[in-house]
Scaffold this motif. Sequence first.
Motif, mmCIF file in Angstrom:
data_model
loop_
_atom_site.group_PDB
_atom_site.id
_atom_site.type_symbol
_atom_site.label_atom_id
_atom_site.label_comp_id
_atom_site.label_asym_id
_atom_site.label_seq_id
_atom_site.Cartn_x
_atom_site.Cartn_y
_atom_site.Cartn_z
ATOM 1 N N ALA A 148 0.788 -1.066 -0.054
ATOM 2 C CA ALA A 148 -0.027 -0.176 -0.014
ATOM 3 C C ALA A 148 0.793 1.413 0.065
ATOM 4 N N ALA A 149 1.896 1.255 0.709
ATOM 5 C CA ALA A 149 2.805 2.293 0.664
ATOM 6 C C ALA A 149 3.418 2.667 -0.472
ATOM 7 N N ILE A 150 3.814 1.490 -1.395
ATOM 8 C CA ILE A 150 4.255 1.894 -2.526
ATOM 9 C C ILE A 150 3.252 2.511 -3.472
ATOM 10 N N TYR A 151 1.962 2.344 -3.499
ATOM 11 C CA TYR A 151 1.037 2.667 -4.438
ATOM 12 C C TYR A 151 0.708 4.325 -4.009
ATOM 13 N N ARG A 152 0.916 4.434 -2.540
ATOM 14 C CA ARG A 152 0.699 5.734 -2.244
ATOM 15 C C ARG A 152 1.961 6.621 -2.642
ATOM 16 N N GLN A 153 3.067 6.264 -2.781
ATOM 17 C CA GLN A 153 4.271 7.224 -3.208
ATOM 18 C C GLN A 153 3.948 7.146 -4.721
ATOM 19 N N ILE A 154 3.593 6.243 -5.495
ATOM 20 C CA ILE A 154 3.316 6.481 -6.838
ATOM 21 C C ILE A 154 2.548 7.395 -7.025
ATOM 22 N N LEU A 155 1.577 7.645 -6.426
ATOM 23 C CA LEU A 155 0.076 8.429 -6.724
ATOM 24 C C LEU A 155 0.719 10.067 -6.256
ATOM 25 N N ASP A 156 1.644 9.953 -5.186
ATOM 26 C CA ASP A 156 2.096 11.181 -4.811
ATOM 27 C C ASP A 156 3.077 11.792 -5.941
ATOM 28 N N GLN A 157 3.550 11.015 -6.967
ATOM 29 C CA GLN A 157 4.325 11.638 -7.948
ATOM 30 C C GLN A 157 3.557 11.565 -9.297
ATOM 31 N N ARG A 158 2.307 10.571 -9.344
ATOM 32 C CA ARG A 158 1.549 10.725 -10.470
ATOM 33 C C ARG A 158 0.234 10.405 -9.964
ATOM 34 N N PRO A 159 -0.296 11.474 -9.606
ATOM 35 C CA PRO A 159 -1.897 11.440 -9.157
ATOM 36 C C PRO A 159 -2.881 11.091 -10.172
ATOM 37 N N ASP A 160 -2.416 11.320 -11.646
ATOM 38 C CA ASP A 160 -3.184 10.919 -12.669
ATOM 39 C C ASP A 160 -3.451 9.477 -13.131
ATOM 40 N N MET A 161 -2.744 8.870 -12.361
ATOM 41 C CA MET A 161 -2.540 7.214 -12.898
ATOM 42 C C MET A 161 -3.682 6.522 -12.399
#
Length: 218
Positions: free
Chosen positions: A1-14
């Motif tokens: 879950a933490a990994i996906y949150r990090q991704i969304l911090d950088q790519r909130p349009d994904m």
Amino acid sequence: AAIYRQILDQRPDMPLAYLHLAFLQWDLGQVAQAIETLEIAIRRGVHSLEIQARLGTYLAESGDARRAVALLEGAVPTDTSDLDALTALGIAYARGGQPARALSTFERILALDAANTMAQENIGAVRLQQRDLDGAQRAFDAALARNPRSARAEAGLAVIALRRGDRDGAIAGWKRAIALDPRDYDSLVNLGQELARAGSLAEAAPYLRLFVDTAPPF
């Protein structure tokens, strides 16, 4: 879950990151968090049909069928051939007390994909809710013919057997369903309760304990 949150911090349009995070949360029993993740995606303008369909499914499964129907009726195009979106809409109708619309939606899925096992399972479930045991059996039999490993169809046929007075057939059916899907929580509790009613308390206990220990909180 933490990994996906990090991704969304950088790519909130994904969209896929929201979907994977929500699925993980749902699978862990974090129902409210899964719904919130998808709602955040929509608020941020990530309006993919897959996200809306998943949100509608989660809302319906968690008991908010009215909101699920409102969301999906607005999101799903009337001429869509998206089977996931149509499945979500049909489930929302079924949970929202609109069986005729649910059946129509699932039949539409079969018109698009005649081998769709889930649509047959859903038709069986709606027919069962309507106490149409013959119609439910036809649907569940059709699902098993397409997929002999359909735990949901086995479980549905077990319910039908019990309603027809065949306790032994019901117990055997729920055992087959659990063998195919150990996380079939309805079958776990139904089997445990029926074994207890039959006086087989020692055999019932492990099924009921597994249900208490593993079933999600909804």
